[in-house]
Design a protein around this motif. Sequence first.
Motif, PDB file in Angstrom:
ATOM      1  N   LEU A  47      18.591  90.918  36.849  1.00  0.00           N
ATOM      2  CA  LEU A  47      17.254  90.902  36.258  1.00  0.00           C
ATOM      3  C   LEU A  47      16.684  89.498  36.082  1.00  0.00           C
ATOM      4  CD1 LEU A  47      17.709  93.647  33.505  1.00  0.00           C
ATOM      5  CD2 LEU A  47      16.166  93.771  35.472  1.00  0.00           C
ATOM      6  N   ALA A  48      17.483  88.478  36.249  1.00  0.00           N
ATOM      7  CA  ALA A  48      17.023  87.104  36.044  1.00  0.00           C
ATOM      8  C   ALA A  48      15.887  86.768  37.014  1.00  0.00           C
ATOM      9  CB  ALA A  48      18.182  86.124  36.231  1.00  0.00           C
ATOM     10  N   GLY A  49      14.766  86.348  36.482  1.00  0.00           N
ATOM     11  CA  GLY A  49      13.645  85.919  37.308  1.00  0.00           C
ATOM     12  C   GLY A  49      12.846  87.042  37.939  1.00  0.00           C
ATOM     13  N   THR A  97      20.676 104.850  34.476  1.00  0.00           N
ATOM     14  CA  THR A  97      19.344 104.493  33.986  1.00  0.00           C
ATOM     15  C   THR A  97      19.424 103.894  32.584  1.00  0.00           C
ATOM     16  OG1 THR A  97      18.308 106.228  35.326  1.00  0.00           O
ATOM     17  CG2 THR A  97      17.054 105.412  33.439  1.00  0.00           C
ATOM     18  N   ALA A  98      20.285 104.448  31.736  1.00  0.00           N
ATOM     19  CA  ALA A  98      20.426 103.921  30.380  1.00  0.00           C
ATOM     20  C   ALA A  98      20.944 102.488  30.385  1.00  0.00           C
ATOM     21  CB  ALA A  98      21.364 104.814  29.569  1.00  0.00           C
ATOM     22  N   VAL A  99      21.925 102.201  31.238  1.00  0.00           N
ATOM     23  CA  VAL A  99      22.450 100.833  31.344  1.00  0.00           C
ATOM     24  C   VAL A  99      21.353  99.879  31.819  1.00  0.00           C
ATOM     25  CG1 VAL A  99      24.055  99.349  32.617  1.00  0.00           C
ATOM     26  CG2 VAL A  99      24.845 101.535  31.672  1.00  0.00           C
ATOM     27  N   LEU A 100      20.595 100.301  32.828  1.00  0.00           N
ATOM     28  CA  LEU A 100      19.502  99.465  33.338  1.00  0.00           C
ATOM     29  C   LEU A 100      18.471  99.202  32.246  1.00  0.00           C
ATOM     30  CD1 LEU A 100      17.867  98.129  35.663  1.00  0.00           C
ATOM     31  CD2 LEU A 100      16.937 100.412  36.146  1.00  0.00           C
ATOM     32  N   LEU A 101      18.057 100.220  31.528  1.00  0.00           N
ATOM     33  CA  LEU A 101      17.027 100.065  30.510  1.00  0.00           C
ATOM     34  C   LEU A 101      17.510  99.201  29.342  1.00  0.00           C
ATOM     35  CD1 LEU A 101      15.661 103.722  30.473  1.00  0.00           C
ATOM     36  CD2 LEU A 101      14.484 101.702  31.358  1.00  0.00           C
ATOM     37  N   ALA A 102      18.775  99.353  28.985  1.00  0.00           N
ATOM     38  CA  ALA A 102      19.313  98.515  27.912  1.00  0.00           C
ATOM     39  C   ALA A 102      19.277  97.043  28.308  1.00  0.00           C
ATOM     40  CB  ALA A 102      20.739  98.947  27.583  1.00  0.00           C
ATOM     41  N   ALA A 103      19.621  96.766  29.566  1.00  0.00           N
ATOM     42  CA  ALA A 103      19.568  95.382  30.038  1.00  0.00           C
ATOM     43  C   ALA A 103      18.131  94.886  30.098  1.00  0.00           C
ATOM     44  CB  ALA A 103      20.227  95.285  31.411  1.00  0.00           C
ATOM     45  N   ALA A 127      13.053  89.826  29.799  1.00  0.00           N
ATOM     46  CA  ALA A 127      11.594  89.704  29.700  1.00  0.00           C
ATOM     47  C   ALA A 127      10.874  90.718  30.586  1.00  0.00           C
ATOM     48  CB  ALA A 127      11.168  88.283  30.088  1.00  0.00           C
ATOM     49  N   VAL A 128      11.600  91.556  31.304  1.00  0.00           N
ATOM     50  CA  VAL A 128      10.995  92.500  32.256  1.00  0.00           C
ATOM     51  C   VAL A 128      10.433  93.697  31.506  1.00  0.00           C
ATOM     52  CG1 VAL A 128      11.349  93.863  34.338  1.00  0.00           C
ATOM     53  CG2 VAL A 128      12.666  91.770  33.990  1.00  0.00           C
ATOM     54  N   GLY A 168       7.466  98.110  24.252  1.00  0.00           N
ATOM     55  CA  GLY A 168       6.102  97.834  24.702  1.00  0.00           C
ATOM     56  C   GLY A 168       6.009  97.744  26.211  1.00  0.00           C
ATOM     57  N   GLY A 169       6.998  98.301  26.891  1.00  0.00           N
ATOM     58  CA  GLY A 169       7.010  98.258  28.347  1.00  0.00           C
ATOM     59  C   GLY A 169       6.103  99.304  28.968  1.00  0.00           C
TER      60      GLY A 169
END
Length: 340
Positions: A49-51, A82-88, A93-94, A181-182
Amino acid sequence: MRVLVTGGAGFIGSHIVGELIARGHDPVVYDLAEDGRDVRDPAAVRQALAGVDAVCHQAAKVGLGTNFGDAPDYVSANDLGTAVLLAAMADSAVRRLLLAGSMVVYGEGRYVCAAHDVVRPGPRAEGDLRAGRFEPRCPRCGADLAPRLVTEDAPPDPRNVYATTKLAQEHLAASWARATGGHVVSLRYHNVYGPGMPRDTPYAGVAALFRSALARGEAPRVFEDGGQRRDFVHVRDVARANAVALESSADGPGFVAYNVGSGEPRTVGDMAQALAAACDGPEPVVTGEYRLGDVRHITADSARLRHDLGWRPEVPFAAGMAELAAGSDPREVPGLVTRT
Protein backbone atom coordinates in the motif's frame (compact mmCIF):
# COMPACT_ATOMS: atom_id res chain seq x y z
CA MET A 1 -2.83 7.47 -10.41
CA ARG A 2 -0.93 4.64 -8.73
CA VAL A 3 -3.37 1.78 -8.23
CA LEU A 4 -2.81 -1.44 -6.30
CA VAL A 5 -4.63 -4.21 -8.21
CA THR A 6 -5.09 -7.32 -6.11
CA GLY A 7 -5.54 -10.35 -8.33
CA GLY A 8 -3.91 -8.28 -11.05
CA ALA A 9 -2.57 -11.30 -12.93
CA GLY A 10 -5.94 -13.03 -13.08
CA PHE A 11 -8.58 -13.07 -15.80
CA ILE A 12 -10.34 -9.78 -15.05
CA GLY A 13 -7.44 -8.23 -13.15
CA SER A 14 -5.01 -8.54 -16.07
CA HIS A 15 -7.45 -6.73 -18.35
CA ILE A 16 -7.90 -3.98 -15.77
CA VAL A 17 -4.13 -3.59 -15.53
CA GLY A 18 -3.88 -3.28 -19.31
CA GLU A 19 -6.68 -0.70 -19.39
CA LEU A 20 -5.04 1.36 -16.64
CA ILE A 21 -1.70 1.34 -18.45
CA ALA A 22 -3.41 2.45 -21.67
CA ARG A 23 -4.94 5.38 -19.77
CA GLY A 24 -1.61 6.49 -18.33
CA HIS A 25 -2.00 5.12 -14.82
CA ASP A 26 0.55 3.16 -12.78
CA PRO A 27 -0.91 -0.22 -11.75
CA VAL A 28 0.84 -2.25 -9.08
CA VAL A 29 0.08 -5.96 -9.48
CA TYR A 30 -0.45 -7.95 -6.29
CA ASP A 31 -1.22 -11.57 -7.09
CA LEU A 32 -0.69 -14.91 -5.38
CA ALA A 33 -0.21 -16.78 -8.66
CA GLU A 34 2.10 -14.12 -10.12
CA ASP A 35 4.47 -13.37 -7.27
CA GLY A 36 3.29 -15.41 -4.26
CA ARG A 37 1.88 -12.45 -2.33
CA ASP A 38 -1.29 -13.45 -0.52
CA VAL A 39 -3.85 -10.76 0.31
CA ARG A 40 -4.28 -12.48 3.69
CA ASP A 41 -0.69 -11.56 4.64
CA PRO A 42 -0.96 -8.32 6.69
CA ALA A 43 2.70 -7.38 6.44
CA ALA A 44 2.86 -7.88 2.68
CA VAL A 45 -0.36 -5.91 2.16
CA ARG A 46 0.88 -3.00 4.29
CA GLN A 47 4.08 -2.89 2.25
CA ALA A 48 2.16 -2.96 -1.05
CA LEU A 49 0.00 0.00 0.00
CA ALA A 50 2.98 2.36 0.29
CA GLY A 51 2.63 5.23 -2.17
CA VAL A 52 -0.68 3.96 -3.58
CA ASP A 53 -3.58 6.31 -4.41
CA ALA A 54 -6.32 3.70 -4.70
CA VAL A 55 -6.96 -0.04 -4.45
CA CYS A 56 -8.75 -2.15 -7.05
CA HIS A 57 -9.60 -5.37 -5.18
CA GLN A 58 -10.09 -8.24 -7.65
CA ALA A 59 -8.48 -11.11 -5.72
CA ALA A 60 -11.11 -13.73 -4.91
CA LYS A 61 -12.08 -17.36 -5.15
CA VAL A 62 -14.86 -17.48 -7.74
CA GLY A 63 -17.52 -19.85 -9.07
CA LEU A 64 -19.76 -22.32 -7.27
CA GLY A 65 -16.96 -24.80 -6.60
CA THR A 66 -17.62 -28.48 -6.10
CA ASN A 67 -19.68 -28.75 -2.87
CA PHE A 68 -20.23 -27.13 0.51
CA GLY A 69 -16.86 -28.44 1.64
CA ASP A 70 -15.35 -25.49 -0.26
CA ALA A 71 -16.96 -23.04 2.21
CA PRO A 72 -13.89 -22.51 4.45
CA ASP A 73 -11.70 -21.78 1.43
CA TYR A 74 -14.21 -19.28 0.03
CA VAL A 75 -14.63 -17.48 3.35
CA SER A 76 -10.88 -17.38 3.90
CA ALA A 77 -9.95 -16.15 0.43
CA ASN A 78 -12.80 -13.68 -0.04
CA ASP A 79 -13.83 -12.42 3.39
CA LEU A 80 -10.71 -12.84 5.51
CA GLY A 81 -8.63 -11.56 2.59
CA THR A 82 -10.83 -8.47 2.25
CA ALA A 83 -10.78 -7.87 6.01
CA VAL A 84 -6.96 -8.01 6.10
CA LEU A 85 -6.76 -5.59 3.15
CA LEU A 86 -9.22 -3.14 4.71
CA ALA A 87 -7.49 -3.23 8.08
CA ALA A 88 -4.21 -2.35 6.40
CA MET A 89 -5.91 0.42 4.40
CA ALA A 90 -7.38 1.85 7.61
CA ASP A 91 -3.81 2.29 8.91
CA SER A 92 -2.67 3.89 5.65
CA ALA A 93 -3.53 7.06 3.76
CA VAL A 94 -5.47 5.17 1.05
CA ARG A 95 -9.15 6.07 1.06
CA ARG A 96 -10.35 4.90 -2.37
CA LEU A 97 -11.45 1.30 -2.89
CA LEU A 98 -12.86 -0.30 -6.00
CA LEU A 99 -14.35 -3.71 -5.17
CA ALA A 100 -15.06 -6.59 -7.55
CA GLY A 101 -18.67 -7.17 -6.60
CA SER A 102 -21.05 -9.66 -8.19
CA MET A 103 -24.65 -9.98 -9.29
CA VAL A 104 -24.81 -13.20 -7.24
CA VAL A 105 -25.64 -11.08 -4.16
CA TYR A 106 -29.20 -10.72 -5.52
CA GLY A 107 -29.93 -14.44 -5.68
CA GLU A 108 -32.81 -14.78 -8.09
CA GLY A 109 -33.48 -11.76 -10.27
CA ARG A 110 -36.57 -9.57 -10.36
CA TYR A 111 -39.87 -11.26 -11.16
CA VAL A 112 -43.37 -9.99 -11.87
CA CYS A 113 -46.60 -11.91 -11.26
CA ALA A 114 -49.65 -10.91 -13.30
CA ALA A 115 -51.75 -10.91 -10.13
CA HIS A 116 -49.27 -9.76 -7.47
CA ASP A 117 -46.83 -7.49 -9.33
CA VAL A 118 -43.20 -7.74 -8.11
CA VAL A 119 -42.58 -10.85 -6.02
CA ARG A 120 -39.53 -12.69 -4.70
CA PRO A 121 -39.65 -16.46 -5.18
CA GLY A 122 -38.00 -18.69 -2.61
CA PRO A 123 -35.20 -21.16 -3.36
CA ARG A 124 -36.14 -23.76 -5.94
CA ALA A 125 -37.02 -27.16 -4.49
CA GLU A 126 -34.87 -30.11 -5.48
CA GLY A 127 -38.00 -32.12 -6.23
CA ASP A 128 -39.07 -29.54 -8.82
CA LEU A 129 -35.62 -29.49 -10.39
CA ARG A 130 -35.50 -33.27 -10.52
CA ALA A 131 -38.85 -33.25 -12.32
CA GLY A 132 -37.67 -30.65 -14.85
CA ARG A 133 -39.71 -27.81 -13.34
CA PHE A 134 -37.06 -25.10 -13.51
CA GLU A 135 -39.06 -21.87 -13.53
CA PRO A 136 -39.77 -20.22 -10.16
CA ARG A 137 -43.44 -19.76 -9.31
CA CYS A 138 -45.25 -16.94 -7.55
CA PRO A 139 -44.87 -17.59 -3.79
CA ARG A 140 -48.42 -16.29 -3.26
CA CYS A 141 -50.48 -17.96 -5.98
CA GLY A 142 -48.17 -20.41 -7.75
CA ALA A 143 -48.59 -18.69 -11.13
CA ASP A 144 -45.90 -18.33 -13.78
CA LEU A 145 -43.57 -15.35 -13.35
CA ALA A 146 -42.03 -12.98 -15.89
CA PRO A 147 -38.31 -12.19 -15.31
CA ARG A 148 -37.24 -8.54 -15.35
CA LEU A 149 -33.99 -6.60 -14.98
CA VAL A 150 -32.68 -6.26 -11.44
CA THR A 151 -31.52 -2.90 -10.08
CA GLU A 152 -28.97 -2.08 -7.40
CA ASP A 153 -31.66 -1.33 -4.81
CA ALA A 154 -32.99 -4.91 -4.93
CA PRO A 155 -32.66 -6.62 -1.54
CA PRO A 156 -29.74 -9.04 -1.35
CA ASP A 157 -30.59 -12.73 -1.17
CA PRO A 158 -27.42 -14.81 -1.67
CA ARG A 159 -28.18 -18.47 -2.39
CA ASN A 160 -24.79 -20.19 -2.31
CA VAL A 161 -21.48 -19.92 -0.46
CA TYR A 162 -19.76 -17.79 -3.07
CA ALA A 163 -22.67 -15.34 -3.15
CA THR A 164 -22.64 -15.10 0.63
CA THR A 165 -18.94 -14.22 0.67
CA LYS A 166 -19.40 -11.56 -2.02
CA LEU A 167 -22.12 -9.88 0.02
CA ALA A 168 -19.93 -10.05 3.12
CA GLN A 169 -17.16 -8.30 1.17
CA GLU A 170 -19.54 -5.42 0.47
CA HIS A 171 -20.59 -5.17 4.12
CA LEU A 172 -16.96 -5.15 5.24
CA ALA A 173 -16.10 -2.45 2.70
CA ALA A 174 -19.07 -0.31 3.73
CA SER A 175 -18.00 -0.62 7.38
CA TRP A 176 -14.46 0.46 6.44
CA ALA A 177 -15.85 3.48 4.60
CA ARG A 178 -17.92 4.55 7.62
CA ALA A 179 -15.00 4.09 10.01
CA THR A 180 -12.38 5.89 7.91
CA GLY A 181 -14.29 8.32 5.70
CA GLY A 182 -13.23 6.25 2.72
CA HIS A 183 -15.01 5.88 -0.62
CA VAL A 184 -16.04 2.45 -1.94
CA VAL A 185 -17.41 1.54 -5.35
CA SER A 186 -18.60 -2.05 -5.73
CA LEU A 187 -18.97 -3.07 -9.36
CA ARG A 188 -21.41 -5.95 -9.41
CA TYR A 189 -20.20 -7.93 -12.40
CA HIS A 190 -22.63 -10.06 -14.33
CA ASN A 191 -21.39 -13.04 -16.36
CA VAL A 192 -17.96 -11.87 -17.49
CA TYR A 193 -16.40 -13.63 -20.47
CA GLY A 194 -13.57 -13.07 -22.93
CA PRO A 195 -9.97 -13.94 -23.74
CA GLY A 196 -7.91 -15.29 -20.89
CA MET A 197 -10.75 -17.05 -19.07
CA PRO A 198 -9.63 -19.91 -16.82
CA ARG A 199 -10.33 -23.33 -18.32
CA ASP A 200 -11.01 -26.90 -17.22
CA THR A 201 -11.85 -26.05 -13.63
CA PRO A 202 -15.10 -26.34 -11.62
CA TYR A 203 -14.52 -22.76 -10.49
CA ALA A 204 -14.73 -21.32 -14.01
CA GLY A 205 -17.75 -19.60 -15.53
CA VAL A 206 -20.11 -21.34 -17.91
CA ALA A 207 -18.62 -19.69 -21.01
CA ALA A 208 -15.17 -21.04 -20.09
CA LEU A 209 -16.57 -24.53 -19.47
CA PHE A 210 -18.28 -24.52 -22.87
CA ARG A 211 -15.12 -23.23 -24.57
CA SER A 212 -13.04 -25.96 -22.94
CA ALA A 213 -15.45 -28.65 -24.11
CA LEU A 214 -15.38 -27.33 -27.67
CA ALA A 215 -11.58 -27.20 -27.62
CA ARG A 216 -11.64 -30.93 -26.84
CA GLY A 217 -14.03 -31.54 -29.72
CA GLU A 218 -16.92 -32.17 -27.34
CA ALA A 219 -20.42 -30.70 -27.31
CA PRO A 220 -21.13 -28.11 -24.62
CA ARG A 221 -23.36 -29.61 -21.92
CA VAL A 222 -26.16 -27.19 -21.07
CA PHE A 223 -27.81 -27.67 -17.68
CA GLU A 224 -31.55 -27.46 -17.02
CA ASP A 225 -33.36 -26.69 -20.29
CA GLY A 226 -30.97 -23.97 -21.45
CA GLY A 227 -33.52 -21.26 -20.81
CA GLN A 228 -31.70 -19.64 -17.85
CA ARG A 229 -31.36 -15.91 -18.54
CA ARG A 230 -28.03 -14.23 -17.91
CA ASP A 231 -26.23 -11.04 -18.93
CA PHE A 232 -22.93 -11.88 -20.64
CA VAL A 233 -20.60 -8.88 -20.49
CA HIS A 234 -17.18 -8.77 -22.17
CA VAL A 235 -14.12 -8.51 -19.95
CA ARG A 236 -12.81 -5.43 -21.79
CA ASP A 237 -16.06 -3.62 -21.02
CA VAL A 238 -15.65 -4.65 -17.37
CA ALA A 239 -12.06 -3.36 -17.37
CA ARG A 240 -13.25 -0.01 -18.74
CA ALA A 241 -15.91 0.17 -16.05
CA ASN A 242 -13.19 -0.21 -13.43
CA ALA A 243 -11.04 2.50 -15.00
CA VAL A 244 -13.98 4.88 -15.31
CA ALA A 245 -14.95 4.30 -11.68
CA LEU A 246 -11.39 4.94 -10.51
CA GLU A 247 -11.23 8.16 -12.51
CA SER A 248 -14.59 9.40 -11.27
CA SER A 249 -14.62 12.64 -9.33
CA ALA A 250 -17.20 11.14 -6.94
CA ASP A 251 -14.74 10.41 -4.15
CA GLY A 252 -16.64 11.50 -1.06
CA PRO A 253 -17.10 9.11 1.87
CA GLY A 254 -19.53 6.24 1.54
CA PHE A 255 -20.44 3.14 -0.43
CA VAL A 256 -22.10 2.84 -3.84
CA ALA A 257 -22.84 -0.21 -5.96
CA TYR A 258 -23.19 -0.42 -9.74
CA ASN A 259 -24.37 -3.28 -11.91
CA VAL A 260 -21.99 -4.00 -14.78
CA GLY A 261 -23.77 -5.82 -17.60
CA SER A 262 -24.29 -5.63 -21.32
CA GLY A 263 -27.97 -4.80 -20.96
CA GLU A 264 -28.85 -7.58 -23.43
CA PRO A 265 -30.20 -10.67 -21.65
CA ARG A 266 -29.37 -14.00 -23.30
CA THR A 267 -30.12 -17.54 -22.32
CA VAL A 268 -27.37 -20.00 -21.46
CA GLY A 269 -28.59 -22.02 -24.43
CA ASP A 270 -28.16 -18.98 -26.71
CA MET A 271 -24.60 -18.56 -25.54
CA ALA A 272 -23.77 -22.23 -26.02
CA GLN A 273 -25.18 -22.14 -29.56
CA ALA A 274 -23.27 -18.97 -30.43
CA LEU A 275 -19.99 -20.30 -29.08
CA ALA A 276 -20.39 -23.69 -30.77
CA ALA A 277 -21.08 -21.96 -34.09
CA ALA A 278 -18.09 -19.65 -33.67
CA CYS A 279 -15.88 -22.67 -32.90
CA ASP A 280 -17.40 -24.69 -35.77
CA GLY A 281 -17.98 -27.35 -33.13
CA PRO A 282 -20.70 -29.85 -32.24
CA GLU A 283 -24.17 -28.68 -31.29
CA PRO A 284 -24.79 -28.15 -27.56
CA VAL A 285 -26.49 -30.94 -25.63
CA VAL A 286 -29.25 -29.95 -23.21
CA THR A 287 -28.88 -32.37 -20.29
CA GLY A 288 -31.57 -31.45 -17.75
CA GLU A 289 -28.88 -31.58 -15.04
CA TYR A 290 -28.94 -28.91 -12.34
CA ARG A 291 -27.01 -27.48 -9.42
CA LEU A 292 -28.87 -26.53 -6.24
CA GLY A 293 -26.87 -23.31 -5.84
CA ASP A 294 -27.85 -21.99 -9.27
CA VAL A 295 -30.57 -19.42 -9.78
CA ARG A 296 -32.89 -19.45 -12.78
CA HIS A 297 -32.77 -15.87 -14.10
CA ILE A 298 -30.53 -12.95 -13.16
CA THR A 299 -30.01 -10.05 -15.56
CA ALA A 300 -28.77 -6.54 -14.94
CA ASP A 301 -30.06 -3.04 -15.21
CA SER A 302 -26.86 -1.01 -15.64
CA ALA A 303 -28.62 2.34 -16.04
CA ARG A 304 -27.07 3.76 -12.85
CA LEU A 305 -23.52 3.15 -14.11
CA ARG A 306 -24.38 4.65 -17.49
CA HIS A 307 -26.00 7.70 -15.91
CA ASP A 308 -23.52 8.41 -13.13
CA LEU A 309 -20.23 7.58 -14.84
CA GLY A 310 -21.04 7.62 -18.56
CA TRP A 311 -19.96 4.02 -19.10
CA ARG A 312 -21.33 2.07 -22.07
CA PRO A 313 -20.61 -1.53 -23.11
CA GLU A 314 -18.87 -1.63 -26.47
CA VAL A 315 -18.24 -5.29 -27.38
CA PRO A 316 -21.22 -6.87 -29.23
CA PHE A 317 -22.22 -10.37 -28.17
CA ALA A 318 -21.49 -12.04 -31.52
CA ALA A 319 -18.07 -10.40 -31.81
CA GLY A 320 -17.23 -11.34 -28.23
CA MET A 321 -18.18 -14.97 -28.79
CA ALA A 322 -16.06 -15.09 -31.95
CA GLU A 323 -13.08 -13.70 -30.03
CA LEU A 324 -13.56 -16.21 -27.22
CA ALA A 325 -13.75 -19.01 -29.77
CA ALA A 326 -10.45 -17.89 -31.29
CA GLY A 327 -8.82 -18.57 -27.94
CA SER A 328 -6.47 -15.56 -27.76
CA ASP A 329 -5.02 -14.73 -24.36
CA PRO A 330 -3.95 -11.12 -23.64
CA ARG A 331 -2.19 -11.76 -20.32
CA GLU A 332 1.18 -10.74 -21.77
CA VAL A 333 0.38 -7.04 -21.61
CA PRO A 334 3.07 -4.78 -23.15
CA GLY A 335 4.51 -2.46 -20.55
CA LEU A 336 3.21 -4.42 -17.56
CA VAL A 337 5.60 -4.48 -14.63
CA THR A 338 4.91 -6.47 -11.48
CA ARG A 339 6.07 -4.33 -8.55
CA THR A 340 7.17 -5.63 -5.19
